[in-house]
Design a protein around this motif. Structure first.
Motif, PDB file in Angstrom:
ATOM      1  N   MET A   1       0.849  -1.186   0.000  1.00  0.00           N
ATOM      2  CA  MET A   1       0.000   0.000   0.000  1.00  0.00           C
ATOM      3  C   MET A   1       0.885   1.235   0.000  1.00  0.00           C
ATOM      4  O   MET A   1       1.860   1.312   0.752  1.00  0.00           O
ATOM      5  CB  MET A   1      -0.864   0.011   1.257  1.00  0.00           C
ATOM      6  N   PRO A   2       0.510   2.238  -0.801  1.00  0.00           N
ATOM      7  CA  PRO A   2       1.316   3.464  -0.820  1.00  0.00           C
ATOM      8  C   PRO A   2       1.093   4.288   0.444  1.00  0.00           C
ATOM      9  O   PRO A   2      -0.005   4.354   0.979  1.00  0.00           O
ATOM     10  CB  PRO A   2       0.797   4.200  -2.053  1.00  0.00           C
ATOM     11  N   ASN A   3       2.168   4.864   0.934  1.00  0.00           N
ATOM     12  CA  ASN A   3       2.123   5.715   2.110  1.00  0.00           C
ATOM     13  C   ASN A   3       2.535   7.128   1.718  1.00  0.00           C
ATOM     14  O   ASN A   3       3.307   7.317   0.772  1.00  0.00           O
ATOM     15  CB  ASN A   3       3.066   5.191   3.195  1.00  0.00           C
ATOM     16  N   PRO A   4       2.061   8.147   2.441  1.00  0.00           N
ATOM     17  CA  PRO A   4       2.456   9.513   2.096  1.00  0.00           C
ATOM     18  C   PRO A   4       3.945   9.745   2.350  1.00  0.00           C
ATOM     19  O   PRO A   4       4.497   9.278   3.340  1.00  0.00           O
ATOM     20  CB  PRO A   4       1.584  10.373   3.009  1.00  0.00           C
ATOM     21  N   LYS A   5       4.582  10.471   1.428  1.00  0.00           N
ATOM     22  CA  LYS A   5       6.004  10.740   1.573  1.00  0.00           C
ATOM     23  C   LYS A   5       6.270  11.934   2.465  1.00  0.00           C
ATOM     24  O   LYS A   5       7.317  12.029   3.077  1.00  0.00           O
ATOM     25  CB  LYS A   5       6.636  10.976   0.201  1.00  0.00           C
ATOM     26  N   HIS A   6       5.300  12.887   2.521  1.00  0.00           N
ATOM     27  CA  HIS A   6       5.481  14.087   3.313  1.00  0.00           C
ATOM     28  C   HIS A   6       4.245  14.321   4.173  1.00  0.00           C
ATOM     29  O   HIS A   6       3.141  13.905   3.819  1.00  0.00           O
ATOM     30  CB  HIS A   6       5.711  15.303   2.409  1.00  0.00           C
TER      31      HIS A   6
END
Length: 61
Positions: A1-6
């Protein structure tokens, strides 16, 4: 699952959340004594009664 980078700022987060919390206008009921609109479960500011009893003294103009 993609997670926020910032991290999102609080302003950006709150802008998103305000769309979900729409405020509805308060509902009014009529006072049984003077038949003026009032907020439910509040003392009538026009005649000063709550549940048929005089609660506050109201000056008549």
């Amino acid at each position: 699952m993609p997670n926020p980078k910032h991290k999102h700022s609080r302003a950006r987060r709150d802008k998103r959340r305000t769309q979900k919390m729409r405020i509805t206008p308060p509902s009014f009921s009529t006072c049984p004594q003077c038949h003026e609109p009032k907020l439910p479960h509040y003392t009538c500011l026009n005649c000063g009664t709550y549940k048929g009893m005089d609660v506050i003294a109201v000056e008549e103009a």
